[in-house]
Write an enzyme that holds these catalytic residues in place. Sequence first.
Site, PDB file in Angstrom:
ATOM      1  N   HIS A   1      -2.981   7.586  -2.685  1.00  0.00           N
ATOM      2  CA  HIS A   1      -3.993   6.961  -2.467  1.00  0.00           C
ATOM      3  C   HIS A   1      -4.752   6.396  -1.245  1.00  0.00           C
ATOM      4  O   HIS A   1      -5.685   6.642  -0.938  1.00  0.00           O
ATOM      5  CB  HIS A   1      -3.564   5.549  -3.451  1.00  0.00           C
ATOM      6  CG  HIS A   1      -4.560   4.370  -3.290  1.00  0.00           C
ATOM      7  ND1 HIS A   1      -5.801   4.564  -4.125  1.00  0.00           N
ATOM      8  CD2 HIS A   1      -4.810   3.289  -2.723  1.00  0.00           C
ATOM      9  CE1 HIS A   1      -6.535   3.566  -3.916  1.00  0.00           C
ATOM     10  NE2 HIS A   1      -6.005   2.747  -2.939  1.00  0.00           N
TER      11      HIS A   1
ATOM     12  N   ARG B   1     -12.978   8.085   6.423  1.00  0.00           N
ATOM     13  CA  ARG B   1     -12.592   8.862   7.800  1.00  0.00           C
ATOM     14  C   ARG B   1     -12.183  10.085   7.412  1.00  0.00           C
ATOM     15  O   ARG B   1     -10.948  10.344   7.478  1.00  0.00           O
ATOM     16  CB  ARG B   1     -11.157   8.060   8.482  1.00  0.00           C
ATOM     17  CG  ARG B   1     -11.485   6.476   8.888  1.00  0.00           C
ATOM     18  CD  ARG B   1     -10.358   5.687   9.401  1.00  0.00           C
ATOM     19  NE  ARG B   1      -9.258   6.106   8.601  1.00  0.00           N
ATOM     20  CZ  ARG B   1      -8.988   5.190   7.317  1.00  0.00           C
ATOM     21  NH1 ARG B   1      -9.816   4.079   7.299  1.00  0.00           N
ATOM     22  NH2 ARG B   1      -7.933   5.398   6.707  1.00  0.00           N
TER      23      ARG B   1
ATOM     24  N   TYR C   1       0.836  -1.417  -0.002  1.00  0.00           N
ATOM     25  CA  TYR C   1       0.091   0.116   0.134  1.00  0.00           C
ATOM     26  C   TYR C   1       0.962   1.102   0.115  1.00  0.00           C
ATOM     27  O   TYR C   1       1.101   1.949   0.930  1.00  0.00           O
ATOM     28  CB  TYR C   1      -0.803  -0.247   1.403  1.00  0.00           C
ATOM     29  CG  TYR C   1      -2.175   0.696   1.387  1.00  0.00           C
ATOM     30  CD1 TYR C   1      -3.061   0.808   0.262  1.00  0.00           C
ATOM     31  CD2 TYR C   1      -2.574   1.128   2.444  1.00  0.00           C
ATOM     32  CE1 TYR C   1      -4.172   1.618   0.419  1.00  0.00           C
ATOM     33  CE2 TYR C   1      -3.675   2.104   2.695  1.00  0.00           C
ATOM     34  CZ  TYR C   1      -4.417   2.352   1.666  1.00  0.00           C
ATOM     35  OH  TYR C   1      -5.634   3.001   1.497  1.00  0.00           O
TER      36      TYR C   1
ATOM     37  N   THR D   1      -1.916   0.582  -5.146  1.00  0.00           N
ATOM     38  CA  THR D   1      -2.460   1.458  -6.236  1.00  0.00           C
ATOM     39  C   THR D   1      -1.459   2.659  -6.131  1.00  0.00           C
ATOM     40  O   THR D   1      -0.971   3.340  -5.363  1.00  0.00           O
ATOM     41  CB  THR D   1      -3.896   2.084  -5.765  1.00  0.00           C
ATOM     42  OG1 THR D   1      -4.728   0.980  -5.583  1.00  0.00           O
ATOM     43  CG2 THR D   1      -4.502   2.733  -7.038  1.00  0.00           C
TER      44      THR D   1
END
Length: 446
Positions: free
Chosen positions: A149, A158, A144, A374
């Site tokens: 992203h 959030r 990640y 991503t």
Amino acid sequence: MSVVLNETHDPTLQSWVASANAPDTDFPVQNLAFGVFRRAGAPEGFRVGVAIGDQILDLGAALRSGVFVHQPAPALKAAQACDSHTLNALMALGSSHWSALRLALSRLLRTGAAEQAVLQACLQPQDQAVYAVPAQIGDYTDFYTSIHHATNVGKLFRPDNPLLPNYQWVPIGYHGRSSSIGVSGQAFHRPLGQTLPPGASSPVFGPSKRLDYELELGVFIGNGNPLGEPIALDAAEDHVFGLCLFNDWSARDLQGWEYQPLGPFLSKNFASTVSPWVVTLEALAPYRRAWVRPADHPQPLPYLDSTTLRREGALDIELEVLLQTAVMRAQGQPAQRISRSNFHHAYWSVSQMVAHHTVNGCNLQPGDLLGSGTQSGPNPEEAGALIELTVGGKQPLTLANGETRTFLEDHDTVVFRAHCAKEGAARIGFGEVSGTVLPARASVGA
């Protein structure tokens, strides 16, 4: 990890394969990407090849032609490992063998090579080939690594606290499913699963309505590490065979219901797609750039930081996403580009992913795949997924033909492309990875 340019990177090199000298080719003689192919419609097995222009050099055939007999021992051993239906044996040999084979191939494929007449018979047009996943993937981990992203998606769920506190300290990842990884051209059915509709108190079962793509790079591991022995940061890239394009399709509505407390499951494991060609890290050496962590952000812990990382740990790889709908296909319209980004925006580097993955003693193996996560840039048009481009579906994307998309519809085809280009270096491309969404199968019990 240290950038070493050699004769294979010389931008003036030309190949006797004429198409490899075109200025816009992805596969000049300075690239030499590896893949697994066979002739379309032929009753034969898959085999290892190297992309050169619009052709493929069949390495098994080249080996049997005798052109490697007088090459240095590491190059010959690497060529022998390529007489296979996967890249795993080559990957297991390590970086010195990969580099020796690359040098040998560069010299064999250059203009004026004495072996041209022999190797001409070992070529196969790329447009007459079909491909397989380049390696037998034992394990797959998805990271990640784009803070853009992570922040953009976090804002949707959030708004007051989009980035969780560990993100700037830890390269976040999860273990995925390797069995559903396919090669470019993969077509898959829209996944079924549980979702929780807005305002509902109990879930429903059915096809995903928020299907998305994820613009990623895949990192293929070469020689692994013994169980219990971490790979140090500055040695990490010696264990990386190369990079490919990677689409980690995601069902956002399934993901929203299932991901707490243990993370993605059915929302991710129904399909992932890799490009046919793996570009070696050595081919990408001219496109190194400084890895930068903003001064006002937490700096990496010592095992994730080094002078070498700071000097050359990032890679300048241009990425793009294209979409072709069923209507566009029927009308003969090509896929339309809908976003662009660059891998140098990644918050965590390739070497940091490998070092962190193994710091607890985890053993990586040849052919293991790491997804980058991503890859989004700092600007809205650089988003690497529809959930970002459409702000969670609230701002539909309008295509040139007037169609709109919030998430993917049945029969949509998504295409990723990538390349590196700059003055004074040869253009290095990745080809493309494409995949198509098919309608969902009948529901279980229907």
